[in-house]
Motif scaffolding. Structure first.
Motif, PDB file in Angstrom:
ATOM      1  N   THR A  60       6.592   6.749 -11.024  1.00 36.08           N
ATOM      2  CA  THR A  60       5.907   6.895  -9.733  1.00 36.08           C
ATOM      3  C   THR A  60       6.660   7.881  -8.840  1.00 36.08           C
ATOM      4  O   THR A  60       6.077   8.786  -8.243  1.00 36.08           O
ATOM      5  CB  THR A  60       5.822   5.502  -9.051  1.00 36.08           C
ATOM      6  OG1 THR A  60       4.966   4.686  -9.832  1.00 36.08           O
ATOM      7  CG2 THR A  60       5.300   5.594  -7.642  1.00 36.08           C
TER       8      THR A  60
ATOM      9  N   HIS B 259      -0.151   5.675 -13.236  1.00 39.13           N
ATOM     10  CA  HIS B 259      -0.659   6.567 -12.180  1.00 39.13           C
ATOM     11  C   HIS B 259      -1.396   5.787 -11.089  1.00 39.13           C
ATOM     12  O   HIS B 259      -1.358   6.169  -9.923  1.00 39.13           O
ATOM     13  CB  HIS B 259      -1.539   7.665 -12.795  1.00 39.13           C
ATOM     14  CG  HIS B 259      -0.751   8.654 -13.598  1.00 39.13           C
ATOM     15  ND1 HIS B 259      -1.270   9.352 -14.668  1.00 39.13           N
ATOM     16  CD2 HIS B 259       0.544   9.058 -13.493  1.00 39.13           C
ATOM     17  CE1 HIS B 259      -0.331  10.135 -15.171  1.00 39.13           C
ATOM     18  NE2 HIS B 259       0.771   9.973 -14.488  1.00 39.13           N
TER      19      HIS B 259
ATOM     20  N   ALA C 288       1.210   4.382  -8.956  1.00 39.78           N
ATOM     21  CA  ALA C 288       1.734   5.440  -8.077  1.00 39.78           C
ATOM     22  C   ALA C 288       0.803   5.665  -6.882  1.00 39.78           C
ATOM     23  O   ALA C 288       1.254   5.837  -5.747  1.00 39.78           O
ATOM     24  CB  ALA C 288       1.910   6.739  -8.859  1.00 39.78           C
ATOM     25  N   ARG C 289      -0.495   5.657  -7.138  1.00 39.71           N
ATOM     26  CA  ARG C 289      -1.452   5.861  -6.031  1.00 39.71           C
ATOM     27  C   ARG C 289      -1.330   4.761  -4.986  1.00 39.71           C
ATOM     28  O   ARG C 289      -1.508   4.980  -3.804  1.00 39.71           O
ATOM     29  CB  ARG C 289      -2.891   5.899  -6.569  1.00 39.71           C
ATOM     30  CG  ARG C 289      -3.207   7.135  -7.361  1.00 39.71           C
ATOM     31  CD  ARG C 289      -4.648   7.134  -7.830  1.00 39.71           C
ATOM     32  NE  ARG C 289      -5.582   7.418  -6.753  1.00 39.71           N
ATOM     33  CZ  ARG C 289      -5.915   8.638  -6.336  1.00 39.71           C
ATOM     34  NH1 ARG C 289      -5.384   9.693  -6.916  1.00 39.71           N
ATOM     35  NH2 ARG C 289      -6.761   8.807  -5.345  1.00 39.71           N
TER      36      ARG C 289
ATOM     37  N   LYS D  40       1.498   2.819  -4.522  1.00 37.27           N
ATOM     38  CA  LYS D  40       2.846   2.638  -3.952  1.00 37.27           C
ATOM     39  C   LYS D  40       3.376   3.837  -3.172  1.00 37.27           C
ATOM     40  O   LYS D  40       4.168   3.663  -2.252  1.00 37.27           O
ATOM     41  CB  LYS D  40       3.842   2.297  -5.074  1.00 37.27           C
ATOM     42  CG  LYS D  40       3.556   0.988  -5.782  1.00 37.27           C
ATOM     43  CD  LYS D  40       3.771  -0.195  -4.856  1.00 37.27           C
ATOM     44  CE  LYS D  40       3.292  -1.490  -5.491  1.00 37.27           C
ATOM     45  NZ  LYS D  40       3.284  -2.613  -4.525  1.00 37.27           N
ATOM     46  N   LEU D  41       2.995   5.056  -3.558  1.00 39.84           N
ATOM     47  CA  LEU D  41       3.588   6.213  -2.864  1.00 39.84           C
ATOM     48  C   LEU D  41       3.321   6.183  -1.351  1.00 39.84           C
ATOM     49  O   LEU D  41       4.238   6.458  -0.570  1.00 39.84           O
ATOM     50  CB  LEU D  41       3.119   7.540  -3.495  1.00 39.84           C
ATOM     51  CG  LEU D  41       3.763   7.885  -4.849  1.00 39.84           C
ATOM     52  CD1 LEU D  41       3.133   9.138  -5.448  1.00 39.84           C
ATOM     53  CD2 LEU D  41       5.278   8.064  -4.732  1.00 39.84           C
TER      54      LEU D  41
END
Ligand code: IYR
Length: 331
Positions: free
Chosen positions: A159, A180, A183-184, A186-187
């Motif tokens: 991530t 992914h 990542a979307r 958590k970022l």
């Protein structure tokens, strides 16, 4: 082909279509990446994502190949030294395969993943993510091993890579989609931007069209295969004269792996495919388009044996430069 088509052709999924359209509208100079755990030699799984990278370069994008040495270490792929040596060989094989040297940057994970800021961000993500969530993200990547703490850290690092490599797009096989998605989610919690992703298909097992072609089980095609190996492997492949084979007796879905290899590996790299046939069997057939070849297989105009022979020839041409490079490196 316009940039949007280059970005999306042969993709199994894009997340999201709107974000990809925005990116395609101004693609030149943007940065995309794929990460690979260095292990073994390149096989068709690597090359399928590499084909997408070549598409992106054609659209003017820069490509970062992350040689994910720390990830490979976490996933128990060997000692750091072995992983490094494998990674150097992978670099040479990717370039031999046709990635544009000017538009490709190779980065080792360990070049930035051991820095203080990255480590602190990682700990931040560890606090924000449940074990269950991280484990779900890893399910497809980890295989059957018992989960260890390293397997939970792994997707969190993946991530962060998207942020630290300053990317506009993440590319991966469909097996990377859950990471992914993580990542979307958590970022933004770390005040980082969300980036779109493109996921490439996973080709079915060559011998029966079931499940996935895998380097750990069944037959896979790699840069190490000789011309004869390729012929033997492709000739033994499952190839019913249809795009939509019946499920197997136990109900497992099946694909036609020979057609998949034509679609995802051969047609993207050649303008024209010639099936050589003696005059008495109707003479040569020429295809510019995958759909035409698939239709001819279905109608009986193209015999599976001729399709396989042709597939072996073109795959051989694709892997020959990488195979030579490997021999050079090993001598
Ligand atoms: N998870 C990948 C390797 C990997 C990919 C990316 I994108 C990273 O940022 C880090 C690692 C694999 O399964 O090979």
């Amino acid at each position: 082909m316009d940039a949007y088509e280059l970005l999306t052709r042969n993709a199994e999924e894009v997340v999201t279509d709107e974000e990809i359209r925005d990116l395609a509208a101004d693609a030149a100079g943007k940065r995309a990446y794929v990460g690979y755990e260095p292990s073994g030699v390149l096989h068709l799984g690597h090359l399928l994502t590499a084909n997408k990278l070549i598409d992106l370069q054609e659209a003017g994008m820069e490509v970062v190949i992350l040689l994910a040495d720390v990830h490979a270490y976490l996933n128990e792929k060997g000692s750091f030294e072995d992983i490094r040596e494998t990674a150097e060989q992978m670099k040479a094989q990717f370039l031999a395969y046709g990635l544009d040297e000017e538009l490709t940057e190779f980065v080792y994970g360990s070049e930035f993943q051991l820095e203080d800021d990255y480590t602190l961000d990682l700990h931040h993500l560890e606090r924000e993510t449940t074990m269950n969530r991280a484990q779900r993200a890893m399910a497809e990547i980890q295989g059957d091993e018992t989960a260890k703490v390293s397997h939970l850290v792994y997707p969190l690092m993946q991530t962060l890579d998207i942020e630290y490599l300053d990317l506009d797009l993440a590319v991966g096989g469909l097996d990377q989609r859950k990471v992914h998605m993580l990542a979307r989610e958590k970022l933004p919690e770390l005040d980082y931007e969300v980036r779109p992703a493109i996921h490439t298909p996973i080709v079915a097992n060559l011998t029966d069209g079931e499940g996935k072609m895998s380097s750990s089980e069944g037959i896979t095609i790699s840069m190490e295969d000789s011309t004869d190996d390729l012929e033997d492997k492709v000739n033994s492949a499952y190839c019913p004269p249809t795009r939509d084979p019946e499920p197997s007796e136990d109900g497992t879905e099946r694909e036609n792996p020979v057609l998949e290899l034509f679609e995802y590996h051969v047609f993207p790299r050649f303008d024209e495919i010639v099936v050589e046939r003696p005059e008495k069997y109707g003479g040569d057939l020429t295809y510019e388009d995958y759909e035409d070849l698939a239709a001819d297989l279905e109608s009986g105009e193209l015999h599976p044996a001729d399709a396989k022979g042709t597939l072996a020839t073109y795959l051989d041409e694709l892997i020959a430069p990488g195979r030579e490079k490997l021999h050079e490196l090993r001598d």
